[in-house]
Design a protein around this motif. Structure first.
Motif, PDB file in Angstrom:
ATOM      1  N   ASN A 200      10.657 -34.300   5.726  1.00  0.00           N
ATOM      2  CA  ASN A 200      10.868 -33.178   5.059  1.00  0.00           C
ATOM      3  C   ASN A 200      10.061 -31.796   5.017  1.00  0.00           C
ATOM      4  O   ASN A 200      10.065 -31.339   3.976  1.00  0.00           O
ATOM      5  CB  ASN A 200      11.970 -33.575   4.204  1.00  0.00           C
ATOM      6  CG  ASN A 200      13.647 -32.800   5.362  1.00  0.00           C
ATOM      7  OD1 ASN A 200      13.991 -32.361   5.841  1.00  0.00           O
ATOM      8  ND2 ASN A 200      14.577 -34.320   4.354  1.00  0.00           N
ATOM      9  N   GLU A 201       8.874 -33.034   4.830  1.00  0.00           N
ATOM     10  CA  GLU A 201       7.574 -32.100   3.836  1.00  0.00           C
ATOM     11  C   GLU A 201       7.411 -31.617   5.506  1.00  0.00           C
ATOM     12  O   GLU A 201       5.728 -30.510   5.413  1.00  0.00           O
ATOM     13  CB  GLU A 201       6.355 -33.601   4.207  1.00  0.00           C
ATOM     14  CG  GLU A 201       7.228 -34.981   3.451  1.00  0.00           C
ATOM     15  CD  GLU A 201       6.942 -34.315   2.103  1.00  0.00           C
ATOM     16  OE1 GLU A 201       6.370 -33.133   0.933  1.00  0.00           O
ATOM     17  OE2 GLU A 201       8.625 -34.007   1.282  1.00  0.00           O
ATOM     18  N   ALA A 202       7.037 -31.636   6.606  1.00  0.00           N
ATOM     19  CA  ALA A 202       6.707 -30.832   7.597  1.00  0.00           C
ATOM     20  C   ALA A 202       7.175 -29.050   7.645  1.00  0.00           C
ATOM     21  O   ALA A 202       8.678 -29.100   7.121  1.00  0.00           O
ATOM     22  CB  ALA A 202       6.959 -31.374   9.198  1.00  0.00           C
ATOM     23  N   ALA A 203       5.771 -28.728   8.471  1.00  0.00           N
ATOM     24  CA  ALA A 203       6.208 -26.733   8.282  1.00  0.00           C
ATOM     25  C   ALA A 203       7.098 -26.456   8.664  1.00  0.00           C
ATOM     26  O   ALA A 203       8.446 -25.892   8.617  1.00  0.00           O
ATOM     27  CB  ALA A 203       4.509 -26.141   8.858  1.00  0.00           C
ATOM     28  N   ALA A 204       7.034 -26.744  10.264  1.00  0.00           N
ATOM     29  CA  ALA A 204       7.740 -26.620  10.689  1.00  0.00           C
ATOM     30  C   ALA A 204       9.600 -26.765  10.825  1.00  0.00           C
ATOM     31  O   ALA A 204      10.697 -25.925  11.304  1.00  0.00           O
ATOM     32  CB  ALA A 204       7.866 -27.860  12.679  1.00  0.00           C
ATOM     33  N   ASN A 205      10.035 -27.634   9.746  1.00  0.00           N
ATOM     34  CA  ASN A 205      11.349 -27.960   9.590  1.00  0.00           C
ATOM     35  C   ASN A 205      11.946 -27.238   8.036  1.00  0.00           C
ATOM     36  O   ASN A 205      12.443 -27.538   7.068  1.00  0.00           O
ATOM     37  CB  ASN A 205      11.169 -29.360   9.049  1.00  0.00           C
ATOM     38  CG  ASN A 205      11.510 -30.200  10.363  1.00  0.00           C
ATOM     39  OD1 ASN A 205      11.798 -29.436  11.216  1.00  0.00           O
ATOM     40  ND2 ASN A 205      11.247 -31.565  10.148  1.00  0.00           N
ATOM     41  N   ARG A 206      10.671 -26.594   7.867  1.00  0.00           N
ATOM     42  CA  ARG A 206      11.228 -25.439   6.545  1.00  0.00           C
ATOM     43  C   ARG A 206      11.134 -23.682   7.335  1.00  0.00           C
ATOM     44  O   ARG A 206      12.351 -22.964   6.553  1.00  0.00           O
ATOM     45  CB  ARG A 206      10.272 -24.488   6.343  1.00  0.00           C
ATOM     46  CG  ARG A 206       9.833 -25.963   4.971  1.00  0.00           C
ATOM     47  CD  ARG A 206       8.822 -25.359   4.067  1.00  0.00           C
ATOM     48  NE  ARG A 206       7.063 -25.049   4.126  1.00  0.00           N
ATOM     49  CZ  ARG A 206       6.883 -25.451   4.413  1.00  0.00           C
ATOM     50  NH1 ARG A 206       6.383 -26.838   4.413  1.00  0.00           N
ATOM     51  NH2 ARG A 206       5.539 -24.940   4.431  1.00  0.00           N
ATOM     52  N   LEU A 207      11.638 -23.680   8.463  1.00  0.00           N
ATOM     53  CA  LEU A 207      11.997 -23.089   9.272  1.00  0.00           C
ATOM     54  C   LEU A 207      13.708 -22.196   9.091  1.00  0.00           C
ATOM     55  O   LEU A 207      14.892 -23.613   9.037  1.00  0.00           O
ATOM     56  CB  LEU A 207      11.987 -23.141  10.778  1.00  0.00           C
ATOM     57  CG  LEU A 207      12.615 -22.132  12.038  1.00  0.00           C
ATOM     58  CD1 LEU A 207      11.810 -20.819  11.569  1.00  0.00           C
ATOM     59  CD2 LEU A 207      12.339 -22.487  12.917  1.00  0.00           C
ATOM     60  N   GLN A 208      14.106 -21.281   8.797  1.00  0.00           N
ATOM     61  CA  GLN A 208      15.385 -20.561   8.574  1.00  0.00           C
ATOM     62  C   GLN A 208      15.537 -20.021   9.292  1.00  0.00           C
ATOM     63  O   GLN A 208      14.984 -18.880   9.584  1.00  0.00           O
ATOM     64  CB  GLN A 208      15.687 -19.728   6.822  1.00  0.00           C
ATOM     65  CG  GLN A 208      14.363 -20.203   5.706  1.00  0.00           C
ATOM     66  CD  GLN A 208      15.639 -21.016   5.215  1.00  0.00           C
ATOM     67  OE1 GLN A 208      17.005 -20.765   5.228  1.00  0.00           O
ATOM     68  NE2 GLN A 208      15.229 -21.668   4.013  1.00  0.00           N
TER      69      GLN A 208
END
Ligand code: FMN
Length: 223
Positions: A200-208
């Motif tokens: 959950n720290e990874a930028a890619a997983n912040r994609l909405q």
């Protein structure tokens, strides 16, 4: 987990922790997902899950093929129809641009985008990879059954705290996968799926990701 929460919290995860996935959790999920509906109860999905040495072997084989044949192997199916039309064209563009924005990879940075795309073939660092095959003799209705299975699987995984990303890009190396897994020739690869626990720290997983509004895809008559 309530079914609505599983649906809402499912998203395509593109960075995973190296936490291993317990074998029984995975087996139970793959089995439970087969409660998915299918026309005539044909259950046309054929699943191969890999981890450990089997996964390392796939990664290594595909890494070699990426340099030998960067545009992929002759495909068994078209991932998208040629010349996509609206509103699909805009959505496809938007998802790519939002992801690359989050990752800070500019449009001109072709090498950066290619490098990121190739992370697909590492299952984004997931400890488990899964491949979904279908018999070549099956038709479009059975292909839609594969979707039923895959979405059910992704929701079942969510219910057990796991994350996933369906990956059509594996079809670009369908021959390499078929030969590594020694699947019978009548089976055709539809897609892969990365499975594990999200980083959950990874930028890619912040994609909405957004969705078309209800009136863009549904009509209600006689209500
Ligand atoms: C059959 C299928 C194949 C997909 N293939 C890929 C892929 O190769 N690589 C990737 O990063 N995402 C892939 N995706 C994920 C989609 O981009 C994603 O589902 C979509 O943008 C909606 O986002 P969400 O899953 O986070 O809700 C695939 C999804 C599906 C259903």
């Amino acid at each position: 987990m309530h079914i609505d929460e599983a649906i809402r919290s499912r998203r395509s995860v593109r960075a995973f922790l190296d936490t291993r996935v317990a074998e029984n959790l995975l087996r139970d999920s793959i089995e439970l997902a087969a409660r998915a509906a299918s026309g005539g109860n044909l259950q046309p999905w054929r699943i191969v899950a890999v981890t450990g040495d089997a996964l390392a072997d796939i990664r290594a084989r595909v890494a070699t093929r990426l340099t030998e044949q960067p545009d992929g192997e002759p495909g068994d199916y078209e991932i998208y129809p040629p010349a996509l039309w609206e509103p699909h064209r805009t959505e496809r563009f938007a998802i790519g641009e939002s992801l690359y924005d989050l990752l800070g990879i500019a449009r001109e940075d072709k090498a950066g985008r290619k490098k990121w795309f190739e992370r697909n073939f590492d299952f984004f660092g997931a400890p488990v990879g899964l491949f979904c095959f279908v018999d070549r003799r099956m038709g479009r209705p059975q292909w839609s059954d594969l979707g039923m299975y895959l979405q059910t699987l992704m929701l079942v995984l969510r219910g057990k705290g796991l994350d996933s990303c369906a990956q059509e890009c594996w079809s670009l190396y369908n021959r390499t996968i078929a030969s590594a897994l020694q699947v019978p020739p009548e089976l055709m690869l539809f897609c892969g799926m990365a499975i594990g626990y999200a980083d959950n720290e990874a930028a890619a997983n912040r994609l909405q990701t957004r969705r078309l509004s209800l009136d863009q895809f549904a009509e209600f008559h006689g209500f």
